[in-house]
Enzyme design. Structure first.
Site, PDB file in Angstrom:
ATOM      1  N   ASP A  93      72.247  97.052  -3.104  1.00 22.93           N
ATOM      2  CA  ASP A  93      71.138  97.698  -3.804  1.00 22.93           C
ATOM      3  C   ASP A  93      70.012  98.116  -2.863  1.00 22.93           C
ATOM      4  O   ASP A  93      69.220  99.000  -3.198  1.00 22.93           O
ATOM      5  CB  ASP A  93      70.570  96.765  -4.885  1.00 22.93           C
ATOM      6  CG  ASP A  93      71.403  96.769  -6.148  1.00 22.93           C
ATOM      7  OD1 ASP A  93      72.303  97.631  -6.270  1.00 22.93           O
ATOM      8  OD2 ASP A  93      71.160  95.918  -7.022  1.00 22.93           O
ATOM      9  N   GLU A 100      66.579  83.610   2.801  1.00 25.58           N
ATOM     10  CA  GLU A 100      66.425  83.993   1.398  1.00 25.58           C
ATOM     11  C   GLU A 100      65.056  83.569   0.894  1.00 25.58           C
ATOM     12  O   GLU A 100      64.624  82.435   1.112  1.00 25.58           O
ATOM     13  CB  GLU A 100      67.528  83.343   0.552  1.00 25.58           C
ATOM     14  CG  GLU A 100      67.328  83.359  -0.946  1.00 25.58           C
ATOM     15  CD  GLU A 100      67.195  84.760  -1.522  1.00 25.58           C
ATOM     16  OE1 GLU A 100      66.260  84.965  -2.313  1.00 25.58           O
ATOM     17  OE2 GLU A 100      68.018  85.632  -1.165  1.00 25.58           O
ATOM     18  N   TYR A 126      81.699  91.460 -23.585  1.00 24.39           N
ATOM     19  CA  TYR A 126      82.945  90.920 -23.044  1.00 24.39           C
ATOM     20  C   TYR A 126      82.817  89.410 -22.904  1.00 24.39           C
ATOM     21  O   TYR A 126      81.710  88.864 -22.831  1.00 24.39           O
ATOM     22  CB  TYR A 126      83.321  91.559 -21.704  1.00 24.39           C
ATOM     23  CG  TYR A 126      82.273  91.550 -20.623  1.00 24.39           C
ATOM     24  CD1 TYR A 126      82.092  90.438 -19.802  1.00 24.39           C
ATOM     25  CD2 TYR A 126      81.495  92.673 -20.377  1.00 24.39           C
ATOM     26  CE1 TYR A 126      81.156  90.435 -18.790  1.00 24.39           C
ATOM     27  CE2 TYR A 126      80.550  92.685 -19.361  1.00 24.39           C
ATOM     28  CZ  TYR A 126      80.384  91.564 -18.567  1.00 24.39           C
ATOM     29  OH  TYR A 126      79.448  91.565 -17.562  1.00 24.39           O
ATOM     30  N   ARG A 145      77.423  85.593 -13.028  1.00 23.09           N
ATOM     31  CA  ARG A 145      76.849  85.819 -11.700  1.00 23.09           C
ATOM     32  C   ARG A 145      76.532  84.510 -10.983  1.00 23.09           C
ATOM     33  O   ARG A 145      76.834  84.378  -9.776  1.00 23.09           O
ATOM     34  CB  ARG A 145      75.592  86.694 -11.805  1.00 23.09           C
ATOM     35  CG  ARG A 145      75.005  87.051 -10.446  1.00 23.09           C
ATOM     36  CD  ARG A 145      73.811  87.987 -10.577  1.00 23.09           C
ATOM     37  NE  ARG A 145      73.349  88.425  -9.266  1.00 23.09           N
ATOM     38  CZ  ARG A 145      72.501  87.765  -8.491  1.00 23.09           C
ATOM     39  NH1 ARG A 145      72.015  86.594  -8.923  1.00 23.09           N
ATOM     40  NH2 ARG A 145      72.154  88.222  -7.321  1.00 23.09           N
TER      41      ARG A 145
END
Length: 356
Positions: A259, A31, A183, A97
């Site tokens: 993605d 990463e 929300y 997230r």
């Protein structure tokens, strides 16, 4: 089994690593960022994505760090009046997230998966199996497809998280050329995502700072949202670009998911869920040695989901007579056939990739 190097430690990459490891495949993750994601707002996990997390043994962890989403409410942004309420059945969850990334990271640690942060990679390693789960600006996608140029959709998205207490549902306030989604999130928070049509934009990416006053001004005149908008002290803004679905997702050694393969606009809350599905199905296909079959099976479903998201964008932004007629039709439909609208997405939410 052939070891796999996963590029990207986001939702897609970590889920793929866990899915591969569960099948006995040696896997490591690299990463670019120096650590797990700490920024980010809300996500909606629908049953199709939840099934993957459940199959990985993460259902209890998600339940503990998320809220139930019981309905989607479409409302007239100008008056605040409800247009249609669509009850949701099944495990729809609302989660931050960073919390989902933390759950996946903790599971990877527990499984003994090597996750190397601070390791930028500019191209796929020349040997071994490689999975690009490295998002919109993937370094792996061009290896399979060459360069492609995204195009601006004419829409920008505003995002903020504010303190507050909302019902356990996602509400969409609709208006001409704009809509606002709200929300609840755990910890007494409310997630706000506002979509605005406009002609000018150049940069892509969601971490660009926005002006709270501009956010409020953009969605002024939505009375039901006024209290939440007033609480914004920081926000982000990004242009929505369309990348085509990649022509090739794999070549037998190198593959892309999420993605990196098929960026999805945020009008059906399926970006994370499709990434979860991709991760699980890729791991199964890699173990079976059938990546071409995996790509052929996944592509029609992903393209259908993207088309449905694009249709939502149009329907939320109706104006003039079309708006009046459309809203009136939804109100009638909600009274005479309340189950019809939710059932239109049974193909999406009811799909279980772990059952195959």
């Amino acid at each position: 089994m052939t070891p796999v190097t996963v590029i990207g430690a986001g939702i897609a990459g970590l889920t793929a690593a866990l899915s591969l490891s569960a099948r006995g495949v040696p896997v490591r993750v690299v990463e670019r960022a120096k650590g797990p994601a700490e920024l980010g707002a809300g996500l909606q996990i629908s049953p199709n994505g939840y099934k993957v997390l459940e199959a990985l043994g993460l259902g209890p962890a998600i339940e503990a760090r998320s809220l139930a989403n019981l309905a989607v409410v479409l409302a007239d942004g100008r008056t605040g009046a409800q247009v249609l309420r669509m009850p949701l059945s099944g495990p729809f969850r609302l989660v931050r997230r960073p919390d989902l990334i933390a759950i996946l990271s903790e599971a990877a640690d527990a499984a003994g998966i090597d996750v190397a942060y601070g390791r930028p990679i500019d191209s796929p390693p020349p040997e071994g199996a490689v999975l690009g789960a490295d998002g919109l600006h993937s370094v792996v996608r061009p290896h399979l497809n060459g360069a492609d140029a995204p195009f601006f959709t004419g829409q920008v998205a505003w995002r903020a998280v504010v303190p507050g207490d909302r019902p356990p549902e996602a509400r969409v306030d609709m208006d001409a050329a704009r809509h606002l989604v709200r929300y609840p999130l755990p910890g007494g928070l409310v997630n706000l995502v506002g979509i605005q049509e406009r002609a000018d934009w150049t940069a892509e990416g969601w971490r660009q700072p926005g002006d709270p006053d501009a956010f409020r001004a953009t969605f002024a005149g939505m009375p039901a949202a006024a209290d939440d908008l007033a609480k914004i002290d920081t926000c982000h803004l990004w242009g929505l670009f369309r990348h085509p679905v990649a022509r090739r997702w794999q070549d037998g050694r190198v593959a892309i998911i999420g993605d990196a393969a098929h960026p999805t606009l945020p009008f059906l809350a399926q970006g994370a869920n499709l990434a979860l599905e991709d991760a699980w199905t890729f791991a199964a296909a890699h173990s079976a040695g059938d990546l071409p079959g995996w790509e052929a099976a996944r592509r029609p479903r992903v393209e259908r989901a993207i088309a449905a998201a694009n249709a939502n964008a149009r329907n939320y932004h109706l104006s003039g007579l079309t708006r009046l007629v459309g809203h009136a039709g939804l109100r009638v439909l909600g009274r005479v056939a309340p189950a019809f609208m939710p059932s239109r997405f049974d193909w999406l939410y009811g799909h279980d990739v772990t059952a195959r």
